[in-house]
Motif scaffolding. Structure first.
Motif, short mmCIF file in Angstrom:
data_model
loop_
_atom_site.label_atom_id
_atom_site.label_comp_id
_atom_site.label_asym_id
_atom_site.label_seq_id
_atom_site.Cartn_x
_atom_site.Cartn_y
_atom_site.Cartn_z
N TYR A 186 0.86 -1.19 0.00
CA TYR A 186 0.00 0.00 0.00
C TYR A 186 0.89 1.24 0.00
O TYR A 186 1.76 1.39 0.87
CB TYR A 186 -0.88 -0.03 1.25
N VAL A 187 0.70 2.13 -0.96
CA VAL A 187 1.55 3.33 -1.09
C VAL A 187 1.08 4.37 -0.08
O VAL A 187 -0.08 4.78 -0.06
CB VAL A 187 1.49 3.90 -2.52
N THR A 188 2.03 4.83 0.78
CA THR A 188 1.70 5.78 1.83
C THR A 188 2.21 7.19 1.56
O THR A 188 1.66 8.15 2.10
CB THR A 188 2.26 5.31 3.19
N LYS A 189 3.27 7.33 0.77
CA LYS A 189 3.84 8.64 0.50
C LYS A 189 4.64 8.59 -0.80
O LYS A 189 5.40 7.65 -1.01
CB LYS A 189 4.76 9.06 1.66
N VAL A 190 4.50 9.60 -1.64
CA VAL A 190 5.27 9.69 -2.87
C VAL A 190 6.37 10.74 -2.67
O VAL A 190 6.08 11.87 -2.28
CB VAL A 190 4.37 10.06 -4.08
N ILE A 191 7.60 10.35 -2.93
CA ILE A 191 8.75 11.24 -2.79
C ILE A 191 8.96 12.04 -4.07
O ILE A 191 9.11 13.25 -4.06
CB ILE A 191 10.04 10.45 -2.47
N ASP A 192 8.99 11.31 -5.19
CA ASP A 192 9.13 11.94 -6.50
C ASP A 192 8.65 10.94 -7.56
O ASP A 192 7.97 9.98 -7.22
CB ASP A 192 10.57 12.43 -6.75
N GLY A 193 9.02 11.16 -8.80
CA GLY A 193 8.51 10.33 -9.88
C GLY A 193 9.07 8.93 -9.97
O GLY A 193 8.65 8.15 -10.83
N ASP A 194 10.03 8.58 -9.11
CA ASP A 194 10.58 7.23 -9.15
C ASP A 194 10.83 6.63 -7.77
O ASP A 194 11.52 5.64 -7.62
CB ASP A 194 11.86 7.18 -9.98
N THR A 195 10.26 7.25 -6.74
CA THR A 195 10.47 6.76 -5.37
C THR A 195 9.21 7.02 -4.54
O THR A 195 8.64 8.10 -4.62
CB THR A 195 11.65 7.50 -4.70
N PHE A 196 8.81 6.00 -3.77
CA PHE A 196 7.72 6.21 -2.83
C PHE A 196 7.88 5.32 -1.62
O PHE A 196 8.75 4.45 -1.59
CB PHE A 196 6.34 6.05 -3.47
#
Length: 180
Positions: free
Chosen positions: A50-60
């Motif tokens: 489950y995605v909780t936070k997006v850092i940028d376009g290639d890391t979460f």
């Protein structure tokens, strides 16, 4: 000498299947005879998180059970969203982050691992799939939100990424539209 060689060749051809079968049995016995507790259990090559936070376009960040894990997408590089260390804020970085956020934040994704599971920063390296089956790493390259950046040994999709990047560049999609 020629007849001797033919006889040896004929013998080997007739006996080779028996020799190969014996070799396979011996190899299998060694694998089975591994001492208890010595057999290494490999991590699953695919998992849902489950995605909780997006850092940028290639890391979460994802939640994997009770753990929070930082994931870096394999084979691609999206522009940076901020200055950090030697990396400078990249053109089209905010757009890439917004796009990945829209597609993944607070949603389940499937991670596919490759040969090397973590990078030097201890981020989990993964190919990412959306719930609808979209291969996100490839999709981001195809739409011009990221470029190919493949590092051995994780090279499973290098040809696909190269083709998609060439198509995106020719079509002037995403960050490629800004260059021309």
């Amino acid at each position: 000498m020629h007849d001797c060689f033919k006889q040896i060749q004929s013998y080997l051809i007739k006996k080779a299947p028996i020799f190969v079968a014996l070799l396979l049995v011996v190899c299998a016995a060694f694998e089975i005879a591994e001492p208890a507790g010595q057999k290494q259990i490999s991590a699953p090559k695919e998992k849902y998180v489950y995605v909780t936070k997006v850092i940028d376009g290639d890391t979460f960040w994802v939640r994997d059970g009770a753990d929070e894990v930082k994931v870096r997408f394999i084979g691609i590089d999206a522009p940076e969203t901020r200055n950090a260390g030697r990396k400078k804020k990249g053109h089209f970085g905010e757009e890439a982050k917004a796009y990945v956020t829209k597609l993944t934040l607070h949603k389940r994704v499937r991670l596919e691992l490759d040969v090397q599971e973590k990078d030097r920063y201890q981020r989990l390296l993964a190919y990412v799939y959306l719930e609808d089956g979209t291969f996100l790493n490839a999709h981001l390259v195809a739409q011009g939100y990221a470029v190919m950046a493949t590092y051995p040994p994780n090279i499973k999709y290098v040809d696909l990424f190269a083709d998609l990047q060439q198509q995106a560049r020719q079509a002037e999609r995403g960050l490629w539209a800004e260059i021309f």
